[in-house]
Design an enzyme around this catalytic site. Structure first.
Site, short mmCIF file in Angstrom:
data_model
loop_
_atom_site.label_atom_id
_atom_site.label_comp_id
_atom_site.label_asym_id
_atom_site.label_seq_id
_atom_site.Cartn_x
_atom_site.Cartn_y
_atom_site.Cartn_z
CB SER A 70 -0.89 -0.09 1.38
OG SER A 70 -1.89 0.85 1.49
CG ASP A 283 -3.24 -1.01 -1.78
OD1 ASP A 283 -3.44 0.08 -1.33
OD2 ASP A 283 -3.43 -1.64 -0.60
CG ASP A 285 -6.58 0.23 -0.34
OD1 ASP A 285 -5.59 1.04 0.19
OD2 ASP A 285 -6.62 -0.89 0.67
CG ASN A 377 -7.08 5.64 6.13
OD1 ASN A 377 -7.77 5.60 5.52
ND2 ASN A 377 -6.19 5.07 7.42
N GLY A 506 -0.35 -1.55 13.12
CA GLY A 506 -0.77 -2.79 12.62
C GLY A 506 0.13 -2.96 10.99
CB THR A 507 0.66 -0.91 8.93
OG1 THR A 507 0.57 0.37 9.37
CG2 THR A 507 -0.50 -1.46 8.65
NE ARG A 512 -0.63 3.86 12.06
CZ ARG A 512 0.16 4.37 11.13
NH1 ARG A 512 0.66 5.18 11.00
NH2 ARG A 512 0.51 3.12 10.36
#
Ligand code: NG1
Ligand code: ZN
Length: 551
Positions: A70, A283, A285, A377, A506-507, A512
């Site tokens: 992504s 990507d 999305d 986002n 999680g990425t 954060r």
């Protein structure tokens, strides 16, 4: 589906102990699957190829694998599995995936056999895998490793090569519904969305303040290919001028994530003041809209704005068609407080808050006849219950109602076809927003007038172990480390309309921090103060960090 042939454990064992040996420890299936440095993912791709086959055998339907990272930099990559209904992999299987990938090489086959036994998988069942990858240089090698895993299980492979994430989700659903959702090809995807878009637009291309031309920043990612393909289908109806089309560095100072987080325009978008611009992510999305005004001030219209725009529009169509279907909106803690107030007080649509990650939003949205979900986002879509779609389609043909009722219902049937219900889809969302702005005759500043965003800031904090942070209440409450929530509460109290929360990403290997408050000058300070508190407490520095007092 193909005839059954056995899983070849011998080949699997052989490959896992040679070409696909484990490279790193502790890699986790997170919000968006596995995501890390591309060179550490080859053994993961092999394992995911195998696991996708087990999942397909269990569900008796095709399962997808998407290879992408992504909005991450080019050196990263990732893999996510797509469930037969187009949804993200079921949560319980995230642990199964994590355990399998992290099994020692000589324990890989026993772990695999255990999954089969525990899940009651019929090894003799057929399996079909839908594979897609983005344009990263590392993607072909990962696809190859996944295919080795799939082949060792003798499953049927439908390799679609280079596609974006929402296209892969579409293809999984199209295959599993035997084409009922849409033809199971890329041209089927373009055809379905663009035909519905053109039907609604009709012959009047411009309307009021709306003009049918925009600038699109494609993050130098795989989405640029889809935009170019769409250009052909949309000719004469919508002009999309593409920049960051893949000729520059992927996600470098461009794309929806960059524009949302930095709150600045991307590189290379050169436009006159007040021109409608969009950024999609690596990507395709996610999508955000933006413009720069005549005073060079940057204006962002993010996922919260898209959700409210769509909710208002659909509510209007339901009223016109006099259909009593319920609409609900789903957000996460990152939704701007300004948008949540507007939804509750003006739109009067039920709004729910869930944890980050589209699977949580998607599940909650399923509770409504029409569920609208968006992350701030720009990742989101709208889902219609089958029963709701039937009611709408029947109403479009019902001769016992007025023409205006029928027309509104017919418009909704086209809106349903513009939407990629399987997952957030930047280009489908763009076509929907364009439809609504066109219907209202709005430019971006008209749209922006509906409510004011509270000034907000996101920061990343690098700590020893991001899992030291644990949260509750849809991530709005920090329950670990002890004392951190109290510190956040004390800081937030000092700012008018202040709100802040923290959570492990999680990425990425970071924590954060989100902060918002009424005054733009204060929000940077609030975010920085919370970041200091996170750094100190997560790293065991304490007991109390030195926090600068408010000026
Ligand atoms: P993490 O890194 O877990 O915050 C980010 C986004 C998610 C989701 C995933 C997948 C934010 C704050 N987080 O997850 O919403 O989109 O990436 O891409 O935007
Ligand atoms: Zn994305």
């Amino acid at each position: 589906m193909q005839d059954f042939k056995n899983i070849n454990y011998e080949i699997i064992e052989n490959l896992r102990t040679t070409d696909f040996k484990k490279r790193v420890e502790g890699i986790q299936y997170g919000t968006a699957g596995f995501r890390t440095k591309a060179e550490d993912l080859v053994h993961v791709a092999f394992a995911m190829g195998i696991l996708s086959v087990l999942r397909s055998k269990l569900k008796k339907a095709a399962v997808g694998i998407m290879i992408t990272a992504s909005h991450n930099p080019e050196c990263d990559n990732g893999l996510k599995l797509v469930d037969p209904s187009g949804e993200m992999l079921e949560t319980a299987w995230e642990k199964i995936a994590t355990d399998l990938v992290n099994a020692d090489d000589n324990n890989f086959v026993p772990t695999l056999r255990k999954v089969i036994k525990d899940q009651g998988i019929n090894e003799a069942a057929p399996a079909t895998i839908i594979l897609g990858r983005d344009t990263r240089k590392s993607s072909p090698k990962l696809a190859e490793a996944a295919i080795k895993g799939i082949d060792a299980c003798h499953a049927t492979l439908k390799d679609f090569g280079i596609v974006n994430t929402p296209q892969l989700h579409y293809l999984v659903v199209a295959v599993n519904t035997n084409g009922e959702y849409g033809d199971s090809s890329l041209s089927g995807y373009y055809q379905k969305l663009s035909t519905a878009f053109k039907n609604i637009r009709g012959t009047r291309i411009n309307n009021g303040q709306y003009s049918a031309e925009l600038q699109l920043d494609a993050a130098n990612g795989v989405g640029a290919l889809a935009v170019k393909a769409f250009q052909e289908y949309l000719k004469g109806f919508l002009t999309v001028n593409v920049c960051n089309d893949g000729s520059g560095e992927l996600n470098y100072m461009c794309g929806a994530d960059y524009v949302k987080i930095q709150q600045v325009p991307p590189l290379n978008v050169v436009s006159k003041p007040n021109v409608r611009c969009v950024s999609i992510d690596g990507d395709a999305d996610r999508i955000v809209y933006f413009y720069t005004d005549e005073n060079n001030k940057f204006h962002l219209l993010d996922g919260d704005r898209i959700a409210t725009l769509v909710a208002e529009y659909l509510k209007g169509l339901l009223q016109e068609s006099q259909l009593s279907l319920n609409i609900g909106l789903v957000q996460t803690a990152y939704a701007n407080g300004g948008s949540t107030d507007y939804i509750k007080n003006n739109l009067k649509v039920p709004v729910a808050c869930v944890s980050t990650g589209v699977k949580h939003l998607h599940h909650k949205a399923l509770e409504f006849d029409i569920g609208i979900y968006f992350e701030a986002n720009g990742h989101g879509t709208i889902i219609f219950k089958d029963s709701a779609m039937k009611v709408i389609r029947d109403a479009a043909k019902d001769k016992n109602t007025t023409e205006s009722q029928r027309k509104a219902a017919a418009k909704m049937t086209d809106v349903i076809d513009v939407i990629n219900q399987t997952v957030g889809d930047a280009l489908s969302d763009m076509l929907l927003v364009e439809t609504i702005l066109h219907a209202k005759g709005w430019n971006l500043s008209d749209w922006e007038e509906s409510y004011n965003d509270l000034p907000n800031r996101q920061l990343k904090v690098k700590v020893q172990d991001r899992n030291a942070i644990e949260t509750a209440d849809a991530e709005r409450l920090c329950v670990k480390p002890k004392g951190l929530q109290e510190q956040i509460d004390d800081l937030v109290k000092q700012y008018s309309r202040g709100r802040s929360f923290v959570r492990p990403s999680g990425t990425e290997d970071i924590v954060r921090v989100y902060a918002e408050c009424e005054n733009a000058a204060d929000v940077e300070k609030l975010a920085a103060e919370v970041a200091v508190a996170v750094y100190n407490l997560a790293n065991g520095i304490g007991p109390k960090p030195v926090v600068p007092s408010k000026m």
